[in-house]
Design a protein around this motif. Structure first.
Motif, short mmCIF file in Angstrom:
data_model
loop_
_atom_site.label_atom_id
_atom_site.label_comp_id
_atom_site.label_asym_id
_atom_site.label_seq_id
_atom_site.Cartn_x
_atom_site.Cartn_y
_atom_site.Cartn_z
N GLY A 134 -2.85 22.59 14.47
CA GLY A 134 -2.10 23.85 15.07
C GLY A 134 -2.94 24.28 16.16
O GLY A 134 -3.16 23.61 17.08
N ALA A 135 -3.30 25.53 16.23
CA ALA A 135 -3.97 26.01 17.40
C ALA A 135 -5.41 26.30 16.98
O ALA A 135 -6.26 27.08 17.66
N SER A 136 -5.96 25.49 16.23
CA SER A 136 -7.18 25.44 15.65
C SER A 136 -8.19 24.23 15.60
O SER A 136 -7.30 23.22 15.49
N PRO B 275 -11.08 28.59 17.07
CA PRO B 275 -10.21 28.56 18.08
C PRO B 275 -10.18 27.42 19.13
O PRO B 275 -11.29 27.08 19.37
N PHE B 276 -8.86 26.72 19.22
CA PHE B 276 -8.82 25.46 20.07
C PHE B 276 -9.39 25.68 21.31
O PHE B 276 -10.20 25.00 22.16
N ASP B 277 -9.23 27.02 21.92
CA ASP B 277 -9.32 27.22 23.51
C ASP B 277 -10.71 27.68 23.56
O ASP B 277 -11.52 27.77 24.82
N LEU B 278 -11.64 28.18 22.64
CA LEU B 278 -12.90 28.69 22.87
C LEU B 278 -13.90 27.74 22.41
O LEU B 278 -15.16 28.31 22.40
N ALA C 152 -15.88 23.76 23.12
CA ALA C 152 -15.56 22.60 23.66
C ALA C 152 -14.85 21.36 23.24
O ALA C 152 -14.17 20.71 23.58
N LEU C 153 -14.93 21.36 21.75
CA LEU C 153 -14.17 20.37 21.03
C LEU C 153 -12.53 20.50 21.30
O LEU C 153 -11.60 19.61 21.62
N GLY C 154 -12.26 21.55 21.14
CA GLY C 154 -10.83 21.89 21.49
C GLY C 154 -10.36 21.58 22.85
O GLY C 154 -9.23 21.14 23.00
N ARG C 155 -11.23 22.03 23.61
CA ARG C 155 -10.94 21.91 25.14
C ARG C 155 -10.52 20.51 25.46
O ARG C 155 -9.85 20.13 26.25
N ALA C 156 -11.71 19.68 24.90
CA ALA C 156 -11.81 18.11 25.03
C ALA C 156 -10.46 17.39 24.71
O ALA C 156 -9.84 16.59 25.32
N ILE C 157 -9.95 18.01 23.38
CA ILE C 157 -8.61 17.58 22.78
C ILE C 157 -7.49 17.96 23.54
O ILE C 157 -6.67 17.00 24.17
N SER C 158 -7.51 19.16 23.97
CA SER C 158 -6.39 19.96 24.69
C SER C 158 -6.08 19.15 25.97
O SER C 158 -4.87 18.94 26.52
N LEU D 127 0.67 25.36 22.40
CA LEU D 127 -0.64 26.05 22.15
C LEU D 127 -0.74 27.31 23.07
O LEU D 127 -1.37 28.03 22.52
N LEU D 128 -0.48 27.20 24.26
CA LEU D 128 -0.92 28.06 25.22
C LEU D 128 -0.43 29.52 24.96
O LEU D 128 -1.23 30.53 25.32
#
Length: 273
Positions: free
Chosen positions: A118-120, A144-147, A149-155, A166-167
């Motif tokens: 989801g968004a995590s 949180p996906f956006d906060l 580095a893991l989430g940003r690398a995927i996104s 997700l935005l």
């Protein structure tokens, strides 16, 4: 005769290479292919190509429909069955345990694997480093996906329609270097991540903590998760940041290959030494 030695010196099997080429072309083709067309696009002699497709048919990997004197070939779902069994056996928590531990020891920071839910981001594996201070990161942790580095690398490697979902869930970081949480700013950040091949989060989610992460991809070319390191902000000062980034990029390429993503298909910035 020993099985040791340089693997690169062992000659490839021409027969196996041609068979896999035919199978890949059948799978990638939008329409069924005649034998003549298949031989042409694979650059394999017609007689050899015929032998391959008849063998694939015998083993259940290809089938044909006959229209007049023409035979049109296509793959079967036997491949899907095999892939499904493999996916069930893939355990991301164990896929690169030794390499995660080695990277952690090299840079003195814990290493994690995370996947998007989801968004995590959910942490599914961790290689901790010895020491009195331990970070509050553990398999099962949700962030949180956006906060991260893991989430940003995927996104950064999600299709546009999946990223759009997700935005609306962007969150404002609480750290002293928190960025603007708007969609346009976040998409600009993801462009930087794609260009660099890795993501960095520096004291944005919380003070004094930073992390770096790189994506990894599955056999179908989709981003499957990310591998990252977490440390104090001082651990990313100077050359340490470049060393950490290079380490996660290298490990991301290793995991991608183990998931079946061909090394030559990896973007150049994601292929480690």
């Amino acid at each position: 005769m020993s099985d040791g030695g340089n693997q690169a010196e062992r000659p490839a099997s021409t027969g196996v290479d041609r068979t896999l080429t035919v199978l890949e072309r059948l799978v990638m083709a939008e329409d069924d292919l005649t034998l003549t067309a298949l031989a042409k696009i694979t650059r394999i002699p017609l007689a050899t190509c015929a032998s391959i497709v008849y063998t694939l048919e015998h083993r259940g990997y290809a089938t044909r429909r006959i229209v007049g004197r023409s035979h049109f070939w296509r793959p079967t779902l036997r491949l899907y069955s095999l892939a499904s069994q493999l996916v069930r056996k893939v355990d991301l928590s164990q896929i690169a345990t030794a390499e995660m531990r080695a990277l952690g020891e090299e840079i003195g920071m814990p290493v994690h694997i995370g996947v998007l839910d989801g968004a995590s981001v959910v942490y599914v594996a961790k290689a901790a480093t010895p020491g009195f201070i331990q970070f509050d990161t553990y398999p099962g942790k949700v962030a949180p996906f956006d906060l991260t580095a893991l989430g940003r690398a995927i996104s950064a490697h999600l299709p546009e329609d999946e990223l759009a979902v997700l935005l609306p869930h962007l969150r404002q970081g609480q750290g002293p270097r928190a960025r603007e949480a708007g969609p346009e700013a976040f998409k600009a950040l993801l462009s930087e991540v794609r260009a660099d091949g890795y993501a960095i989060e520096e004291e944005e989610e919380q003070a004094e903590i930073s992390c770096a992460a790189a994506p990894f991809f599955d056999a179908g070319g989709r981003v499957a998760g990310a591998v990252g390191v977490t440390g104090f902000a001082r651990d990313f000062a100077g050359d340490k940041r470049a060393v950490a980034a290079a380490g996660v990029v290298r490990l991301g390429a290793v995991i991608s290959r183990r998931l079946g993503y061909r090394a030559e298909s990896l973007p150049s910035e994601l292929v480690g030494p």
